[in-house]
Structures are given as C-alpha cells and as structure tokens.
Design a protein around this motif. Structure first.
Motif, PDB file in Angstrom:
ATOM      1  N   PHE A 101       0.782  -1.048  -0.151  1.00 54.54           N
ATOM      2  CA  PHE A 101      -0.047   0.177  -0.125  1.00 54.54           C
ATOM      3  C   PHE A 101       0.874   1.232   0.118  1.00 54.54           C
ATOM      4  N   TRP A 114      -7.996   1.192   0.196  1.00 51.64           N
ATOM      5  CA  TRP A 114      -6.679   1.762  -0.136  1.00 51.64           C
ATOM      6  C   TRP A 114      -5.962   1.876   1.138  1.00 51.64           C
ATOM      7  N   LYS A 115      -6.736   2.289   2.141  1.00 51.36           N
ATOM      8  CA  LYS A 115      -5.855   2.442   3.597  1.00 51.36           C
ATOM      9  C   LYS A 115      -6.546   1.451   4.424  1.00 51.36           C
ATOM     10  N   LEU A 116      -5.657   1.275   5.301  1.00 49.51           N
ATOM     11  CA  LEU A 116      -6.173  -0.005   6.004  1.00 49.51           C
ATOM     12  C   LEU A 116      -7.105   0.309   7.216  1.00 49.51           C
ATOM     13  N   GLY A 117      -7.922   1.183   7.260  1.00 46.24           N
ATOM     14  CA  GLY A 117      -8.776   1.602   8.040  1.00 46.24           C
ATOM     15  C   GLY A 117      -9.712   0.528   9.142  1.00 46.24           C
TER      16      GLY A 117
END
Lengths: 372, 324
Positions: free
Chosen positions: A213, A369-372
């Motif tokens: 990522f 796309w972000k590891l939230g």
C-alpha cells in the motif's frame, strides 16, 4: 498502464510464490482431483447387483426359473443360500445382504393349479434408495410374469398396452453423467475461492500488504496480479477435471469444448473475484476459511448439484439463483450431456459474466486503499 | 525517483498540523503538530499504544486522518497520496518480507514494484546489495534469515527507489547491538546525503542520536524539538535546582541514602553512578558527608545536564498533572 501500475511485479511475485512451494501447489491441485473421483463414485445412485440371500423351500424347476428371472434383472445378485426363514431374516438384519428372497414350499404346485403363487421379498429399508429400487424391480417382475402367464393362458400373443420411452440424453441413465459436471462445479469452487482469499489475507497477516500500500502500486494492478496466476492454475485444474470426466467416468462431451471452456473461464473468474472480496473482509486466514465455507455449503445444496432446483422451496431456489455454481452446472450439463450450443447457454453465460463483473467492481470499491 | 523530485522546494519534508485520528470514540492521535526538515533524523518516541504507529501510518497514507493535515514532500497525504507515495520508503516493525522467497527475489520484486526492470533493475540491485552487505545471503529464503539480516533486507527493499523520506517503525527492536550500530551508521549516511528520516524507537540512546525528537504520550505530542533545546526547557530544569552525577563504590546502597537526604528531588541509578536532581542549596559536600556517614567511599560528585530521558520524565509528569 498507470491504472494497472505494479501489475507485472505482482504477477512475477505470485508465480514465484506459487511455484516455490510445490507442496502447496500439490495441495491446491490434488484434492479437487481426489474429490472428483470420490464424489463421482460415491454419487452413483444406480442400484445394481444388490447382495441377496435366497431361501428356496420349493426346490422345483419353477422356483429356480423365478430366481433366474430375479438375477437377470441385474438388480439382484445371490450371494448366500440359507436353510430357514430365521437365517434369512438374520442375514438382512446383520447387513450381510440387502434383500432376502423366500420361496415357500408349494410355490410350483400353486402355480400349476392356477392359484396365486406367493413368494416373499425382504428388503432392508434402512437404505432408502436401495430399498426403493429393490421394491420396484420385484413388483415389476411379478407383474410381468403374471401378464405373460395370463396372456398365454388366454391365447393372446400381444399385450394390449406398451409404452416406448425414449430417453434423449444420457440414454443409459447413468448417474455419473448427471453428477460429474456438477461435481466439477463444486470442486472448482472449493479450490479457487480459498486460493485468492488466502493469498491476500496472508499478505495482510504478514504485513506485506501494508508494504504494498505504501508503494505506487494501483489497486487494479494488485487485483489483476492476484487473479491471473490463479486463473491459469485453476484453468489447468478444470481441464484435468474434464479430462477425468470423459476418461475415467466415460462421460463424453456432446457439445463444443470451446463453449465449455468459455463457461469455465467465466465461472472461475467469478469465483476468484469472490475470494478477493472475502479477503477484503477477513482479518485472518481462519476467517477467510469460514467466509469461503459460507459460500461453498449453499453451492452444494442449492445449486441443483444433487437436488433438482425445481422441487425446492422458493427461498432455497432464490438462494440458488444467486450462486455462480448454479449457472455453471446448468451450462456444463447442457453442453456435456445435451450438446447445447453457445446460443442455448448464452443466458447462463451472461449471468456468469455479469456476476464476475459486479463482484470485481464491488471488490475494487471495497478494497480499502487505506487500512482503516 | 531521486531525492530531489519533491514538491517541497525549501519547506519542511514532513509537516503535520493538528493531525488527529479517531477510531470510534477513541482518539488515537490528538492534535499533533510538528515538522521535519530535509536531511533531518526525527526520532519519534512514546510508550506502546501512545499513537506512534498511527501517526506513521497516516504519514504513509495507510490511514486517513480524521482531522488536521499532513504533508510529506510537499504533498497532502490525504489528497495526493499517489504523488506522495513514490517519495517515501517505509520499513514496518515486522520487517514485512515474503518468507517463501529468497532475499534476491524479495529485493527484485520491490525493484519491479517501483518500476525498475532490465539493466536499471540490475544496477540498483547491485548498489543495494553493496550498501547492506547482503551478498552472502542472497539465495537464502527470507524465512531463514536472522533478525539483523531480515532488517537489512527490509531496509534494502524500502530503499529501492531512493526515497526522499524514509519511515522506520522501531527498526532496531529485537536485533543485536552490532546490527543496531551499523544501522545507525547507515542512517547518518542517508541523512548526510539529504534523505529525511523518521524513526520511532524505545531506546533513549537512539533518541540522543537524532537531530530532532518528538515525544507522544496518551495520543498527544507532548514536545518536539532539538534535543539540546529540550534539555534547556524550564520544566526540565526547575528554578533553584541543579543536576549532579555521583559516582561511588556502592551505588545501590548510595541511592537509598541519597533519596532520604532533604533537598534531593529525584535520584536514578546508572550502573556505578547516580544522576540526581537536587535543590541548589544541597552542596557537593553534603552529598559526600551523607554517603560517608553510611560507610560508602570513593565518592565523586560532578555537575551534569539532563538526559533526554530526564526531559521525557519531567514532561510526562507534568502532563499527568504535576510531580509524583
């Protein structure tokens, strides 16, 4: 190119990872073949040559002739001759035989005298398909014998009625022909959905996903890079399974192999993308396994693989309608058994392609796309 | 792809303003503001769970900020992550590598990921191997490398594209002292060549090596600045006090004695010596006398300055609501 940035790198890495570990590859390829063979044989519902015990208390030409008639149906096979009714009952109870035939003394005499000659057939009802088949065969045999005797007694040479059934496809009514295409559908699902789900979740667990990522890799590049190797591997697997089908189970492909290949490709794509979608939810490999099972079980029961969908309650039929396996099995049976053409199966192919497309878009959207 | 290709001409390479991240009701990072200039080594300290990793993840665009802004290399991490990413390298705490691949394959994969191929890939590959001395281990599977070599490989992978900013999340956790010292040698080299480094660590000695440090406690950045500036903060050096270092032949017994001496605010043992914060009224003579009375000899008292640890302890105490 830029939308798929990193695709080639991921492809390179995935192939290395898969090939590096022949054992994993073996575990991916071998169980489906084994499952296929096991399922294919186990699901043989044709009842033939059932173990049968015989108690012939009449010992006449007539009694021997009727036993011969039983054996000639190919449904019964005399494996044991017993001397008493108790022994006959015991043989069934102990599971040594499925069927017991008891011809009482005076059988030939009654026949001669024009009285009803009775014989008893004991059937093990604990196995319903065996029992049903034995019962039908025995009753049909008695009817036919009776009719022939009545006809000859009345001097009639031809029976008044005759039905001439013509079975169009799978004329031998062999159950492998019916089941094996379905087995291929289910087996492919088990192998593929797990594969992509595991492959991404493993990266998440190991922290390499985070590393990816941070790089300029794009999500399409990542998703396609993950899909293509597994599409190739499962394609090879599907080819092997169809080869086993026609080689080992003697089920020829009546229609075009290319239509079958196209259907398989669309089906595999949908399954692999489903695996990717699962991986966007699952936090670890255990969860990925459980989520995959959630999709495998309905595919076994509601896809028409074993039970015909038309007789299902509406709810189950609706569930079946949402499963790619349902459409693949319909298509495979159509092409393999009925020789269906591309135009015949186009609606099913359309649904499979649509499912794959929708899942892929969902996947790309869900893919954080972000590891939230 | 080189260190010069950024949007920040002369401005800071990393810049956070009011950076905040909430997970539900929990605020993991609360209103954090700091900046790091080009070529600086920023040491980011704080206890486990204080929000260090959350900050690093936001700066690497792995996590979206709930509030505030962060710019890396001049690009907003939330709005322009695709332009920011080529500028940064990230070495996670776990040294995330593909265990089933060899060191060579791991490095080669990351090279390809950043768009290298053919001769350029080979050239960059050789440079990184020379830099990290990985040559003897290239054909070993990553799973079989020891901690120090895993770290070097992870480092080589993070450096493939010559990032302008390198983030290292506890790079020295669990590796031997030799590898640790060598890693810091490399970091100084990089900084000298203009690379900006952002390092989280638990080690105070590593913090002392940084050109700038920040300390995060309970989601809030308590302080950031140059180590020497921090050591001169009034909170660290209360009026009317001084710091002394006391060496003696029996430090543990001496510690007990000195803690009982009036005017001693804190005393910490360091091997055979002690660091004391005392009221200015406490003379060296008084210290010697009290130790002598307890039968402890070879006493040597000299004035000293605060360490970074002293700084962080003092500031944490204040943040927790006064002294203890």
């Amino acid at each position: 190119m830029s939308v798929f940035r990193g695709f080639r790198a991921i492809l390179y890495k995935e192939f290395l990872v898969v090939l590096r570990d022949p054992f994993t590859l073996f575990l991916m390829l071998f169980p489906p073949v084994l499952e296929m063979v096991a399922f294919g044989y186990a699901l043989e519902t044709d009842v033939r040559r059932m173990r049968t015990a015989l108690l012939d208390e009449d010992r006449t030409v007539e009694s021997r002739r009727i036993v011969e008639r039983f054996v000639n149906t190919d449904t019964f096979r005399i494996v044991e001759r017993v001397g008493s009714a108790e022994e006959l009952a015991a043989a069934v109870r102990k599971g040594r035989v499925y069927v017991g035939i008891d011809i009482p003394p005076g059988f030939a005499r009654d026949l001669e005298a024009g009285r009803t000659a009775r014989l008893q057939v004991l059937v093990d009802g604990s196995n319903s398909s065996v029992a049903g088949s034995a019962l039908n065969t025995a009753v049909a045999l008695a009817l036919r014998e009776s009719m022939e005797r009545l006809a000859s007694a009345a001097g009639v040479r031809e029976l008044p009625f005759e039905v001439r059934p013509q079975i169009l496809f799978n004329p031998a009514m062999r159950s492998p022909n019916f089941f094996v295409p379905g087995v291929i559908g289910v087996v492919l699902q088990i192998a593929t959905t797990f594969a992509t789900a595991m492959s991404l979740v493993r990266e998440r667990e190991r922290g390499t996903l985070e590393q990816l990522f941070v790089s300029p890799l794009r999500r399409w590049g990542l998703l396609l890079g993950k899909l293509v190797p597994y599409l190739l591997i499962s394609g090879v697997m599907a080819f092997a399974l169809f080869a086993i089908m026609s080689g080992l189970f003697d089920v020829p492909i009546a229609g075009s192999p290319w239509v079958l290949a196209l259907a398989t490709l669309l089906y595999l794509f949908a399954l692999l993308v489903l695996g990717l979608l699962i991986s966007t939810r699952a936090q670890n490999q255990m969860q990925a396994l459980q989520f995959s099972m959630v999709f495998v079980m309905p595919s076994v029961f509601f896809s028409g693989f074993i039970f015909p969908r038309d007789t299902m309650p509406v709810v189950f039929r609706a569930i079946g309608a949402c499963l790619p396996t349902t459409y693949f099995i319909e298509t495979a049976r159509g092409v393999v058994l009925r020789g269906a053409t591309l135009a015949d199966v186009a609606p099913h192919l359309g649904v499979l392609a649509g499912m794959g497309g929708i899942l892929f878009v969902l996947c790309a959207l869900r893919f954080r796309w972000k590891l939230g | 792809m080189s260190a010069g290709n950024t949007n920040a001409m002369d401005g800071p390479m990393i810049e956070c303003a009011g950076l905040t991240r909430r997970f539900g009701k929990f605020t993991a990072v609360d209103d954090v503001t700091f900046s790091v200039g080009r070529g600086e080594i920023f040491g980011f300290l704080g206890p486990n769970g204080s929000g260090k990793s959350t900050v690093i993840r936001m700066l690497c665009a792995l996590l979206e900020p709930s509030g505030g802004t962060a710019r890396v290399g001049g690009f907003d991490v939330a709005r322009e992550p695709e332009r920011m990413k080529p500028l940064i390298g990230y070495m996670s705490q776990k040294f995330s590598l593909y265990d089933e691949l060899t060191a060579r394959e791991n490095l080669s994969f990351y090279g390809r990921l950043y768009g290298f191929h053919g001769a350029a890939l080979r050239r960059r590959f050789d440079e990184l191997v020379a830099l990290t001395h990985l040559a003897p281990y290239l054909d070993r599977r990553a799973a079989l490398l020891s901690g120090g070599w895993r770290q070097r490989l992870a480092m080589a992978c993070a450096l493939v594209h010559e990032p302008a900013v390198l983030f290292l999340d506890e790079p020295t956790a669990g590796i031997d002292p030799v590898a640790r010292r060598e890693l810091w040698g490399l970091l100084f080299d990089f900084a000298a060549r203009g690379m900006t480094l952002f390092v989280t660590t638990h080690y105070m000695d590593e913090a002392e090596r940084c050109s700038k440090v920040g300390y995060i406690h309970l989601s809030r950045l308590i302080v950031s600045g140059l180590p020497d500036d921090l050591k001169r903060l009034p909170e660290v050096n209360p009026a009317g006090t001084r710091r002394i270092e006391v060496a003696c032949d029996h430090a543990t017994a001496g510690l007990r004695v000195l803690r009982g001496l009036p005017g001693v605010r804190s005393a910490t043992a360091f091997g055979q010596s002690m660091n004391l914060l005392v009221d200015a009224t406490v003379t060296d003579g008084a210290v010697r006398a009290s130790l002598g009375a307890a039968g402890i000899g070879m006493v040597d008292v000299r004035p000293t300055g605060p360490t970074l640890e002293d700084v962080f302890v003092a500031l944490t105490d204040r943040a927790n609501g006064g002294g203890r």
